[in-house]
Design a protein around this motif. Structure first.
Motif, PDB file in Angstrom:
ATOM      1  N   ALA A   1      -6.225   3.956   1.101  1.00  0.00           N
ATOM      2  CA  ALA A   1      -5.390   4.920   1.819  1.00  0.00           C
ATOM      3  C   ALA A   1      -5.685   4.881   3.316  1.00  0.00           C
ATOM      4  CB  ALA A   1      -5.605   6.328   1.262  1.00  0.00           C
TER       5      ALA A   1
ATOM      6  N   LEU B   1      -4.011   1.854   4.707  1.00  0.00           N
ATOM      7  CA  LEU B   1      -2.585   2.146   4.908  1.00  0.00           C
ATOM      8  C   LEU B   1      -2.391   2.930   6.193  1.00  0.00           C
ATOM      9  CD1 LEU B   1       0.394   2.313   4.118  1.00  0.00           C
ATOM     10  CD2 LEU B   1      -0.194   4.270   2.660  1.00  0.00           C
ATOM     11  N   ASN B   2      -3.264   3.886   6.454  1.00  0.00           N
ATOM     12  CA  ASN B   2      -3.160   4.656   7.685  1.00  0.00           C
ATOM     13  C   ASN B   2      -3.265   3.769   8.916  1.00  0.00           C
ATOM     14  OD1 ASN B   2      -4.924   6.230   9.956  1.00  0.00           O
ATOM     15  ND2 ASN B   2      -3.269   7.473   9.095  1.00  0.00           N
TER      16      ASN B   2
ATOM     17  N   VAL C   1       3.695  10.231   1.734  1.00  0.00           N
ATOM     18  CA  VAL C   1       3.405   8.817   2.016  1.00  0.00           C
ATOM     19  C   VAL C   1       4.707   8.030   2.121  1.00  0.00           C
ATOM     20  CG1 VAL C   1       2.402   6.684   1.084  1.00  0.00           C
ATOM     21  CG2 VAL C   1       1.098   8.805   1.008  1.00  0.00           C
TER      22      VAL C   1
ATOM     23  N   ALA D   1      -5.988  10.372   1.383  1.00  0.00           N
ATOM     24  CA  ALA D   1      -7.415  10.065   1.549  1.00  0.00           C
ATOM     25  C   ALA D   1      -8.252  11.333   1.414  1.00  0.00           C
ATOM     26  CB  ALA D   1      -7.665   9.394   2.895  1.00  0.00           C
TER      27      ALA D   1
ATOM     28  N   LEU E   1       0.822  -1.206   0.000  1.00  0.00           N
ATOM     29  CA  LEU E   1       0.000   0.000   0.000  1.00  0.00           C
ATOM     30  C   LEU E   1       0.862   1.264   0.000  1.00  0.00           C
ATOM     31  CD1 LEU E   1      -2.815  -1.092   2.462  1.00  0.00           C
ATOM     32  CD2 LEU E   1      -3.067  -0.623   0.016  1.00  0.00           C
ATOM     33  N   ARG E   2       1.927   1.246   0.771  1.00  0.00           N
ATOM     34  CA  ARG E   2       2.810   2.412   0.822  1.00  0.00           C
ATOM     35  C   ARG E   2       3.443   2.675  -0.544  1.00  0.00           C
ATOM     36  NH1 ARG E   2       7.767   2.845   5.044  1.00  0.00           N
ATOM     37  NH2 ARG E   2       8.969   4.430   3.979  1.00  0.00           N
TER      38      ARG E   2
ATOM     39  N   SER F   1      -0.902   9.139   4.303  1.00  0.00           N
ATOM     40  CA  SER F   1      -2.083   8.364   3.930  1.00  0.00           C
ATOM     41  C   SER F   1      -3.359   9.159   4.170  1.00  0.00           C
ATOM     42  CB  SER F   1      -2.122   7.036   4.692  1.00  0.00           C
ATOM     43  OG  SER F   1      -2.141   7.269   6.097  1.00  0.00           O
TER      44      SER F   1
ATOM     45  N   PRO G   1       4.202   7.804   6.255  1.00  0.00           N
ATOM     46  CA  PRO G   1       2.978   7.168   5.759  1.00  0.00           C
ATOM     47  C   PRO G   1       1.742   7.385   6.629  1.00  0.00           C
ATOM     48  CG  PRO G   1       4.568   5.534   6.494  1.00  0.00           C
ATOM     49  CD  PRO G   1       5.266   6.843   6.504  1.00  0.00           C
ATOM     50  N   ARG G   2       1.918   7.548   7.932  1.00  0.00           N
ATOM     51  CA  ARG G   2       0.750   7.759   8.786  1.00  0.00           C
ATOM     52  C   ARG G   2       0.065   9.085   8.441  1.00  0.00           C
ATOM     53  NH1 ARG G   2       1.306   7.630  15.223  1.00  0.00           N
ATOM     54  NH2 ARG G   2       3.440   7.479  14.476  1.00  0.00           N
TER      55      ARG G   2
ATOM     56  N   PHE H   1       0.675   4.047  -2.964  1.00  0.00           N
ATOM     57  CA  PHE H   1       0.250   5.408  -2.648  1.00  0.00           C
ATOM     58  C   PHE H   1       1.408   6.397  -2.632  1.00  0.00           C
ATOM     59  CE2 PHE H   1      -3.549   3.158  -1.127  1.00  0.00           C
ATOM     60  CZ  PHE H   1      -4.485   3.862  -1.863  1.00  0.00           C
ATOM     61  N   THR H   2       2.611   5.925  -2.912  1.00  0.00           N
ATOM     62  CA  THR H   2       3.733   6.815  -3.204  1.00  0.00           C
ATOM     63  C   THR H   2       3.859   7.012  -4.705  1.00  0.00           C
ATOM     64  OG1 THR H   2       4.975   6.181  -1.219  1.00  0.00           O
ATOM     65  CG2 THR H   2       6.242   7.093  -3.057  1.00  0.00           C
TER      66      THR H   2
END
Length: 138
Positions: free
Chosen positions: A126, A129-130, A84, A96, A27-28, A92, A88-89, A31-32
């Motif tokens: 997203a 991922l969070n 991200v 979103a 996911l990281r 994400s 990432p926290r 979303f990067t």
């Protein structure tokens, strides 16, 4: 080997830490890479004419040509993708929120409902991922 317990409908399933780590990395990575690539394409329009996805109300509120707005969108998307990658926290949630804005824009446009639905799926990804980044404290 430590496992992560999941409770669902009265039963407990366990996930190996390696499985959780792989899901997080997948996911990281997506979303990067995706926001950076889509952001860069706002400057080249190789994939599509991005201004066709812009609701007219946006250009009436922001007194700039559609392509100029898309340049700004591209910069924001690139920055969100990099966020991200490194945080990432936080990133994400930014992605979103950005996807939510895109969905609202598409619904106002009254077209591209299929793209809005796809972006809703990405928004959920997203948020997943969070949750993984929060659990891993990353």
């Amino acid at each position: 080997m430590k496992t992560t317990a999941l409770k669902e409908r009265g039963r407990t399933e366990t996930l190996a830490p390696e499985t959780v780590r792989q899901a997080f990395l997948l996911l990281r990575t997506v979303f990067t890479v995706a926001p950076v690539l889509f952001g860069l394409d706002k400057f080249t329009n190789v994939l599509t004419d991005w201004t066709s996805y812009l609701a007219p109300v946006v250009t009436s509120v922001v007194p700039l040509p559609g392509q100029t707005i898309m340049y700004a969108v591209g910069v924001i998307e690139i920055l969100a993708g990099l966020l991200v990658a490194f945080r990432p926290r936080i990133g994400s949630l930014v992605v979103a929120a950005w996807l939510f804005g895109i969905i609202v824009n598409l619904l106002i446009l009254g077209n591209f409902y299929d793209v809005a639905l796809r972006d809703f799926g990405l928004l959920v990804g997203a948020l997943a991922l969070n949750r993984l980044a929060t659990a891993a404290k990353r």
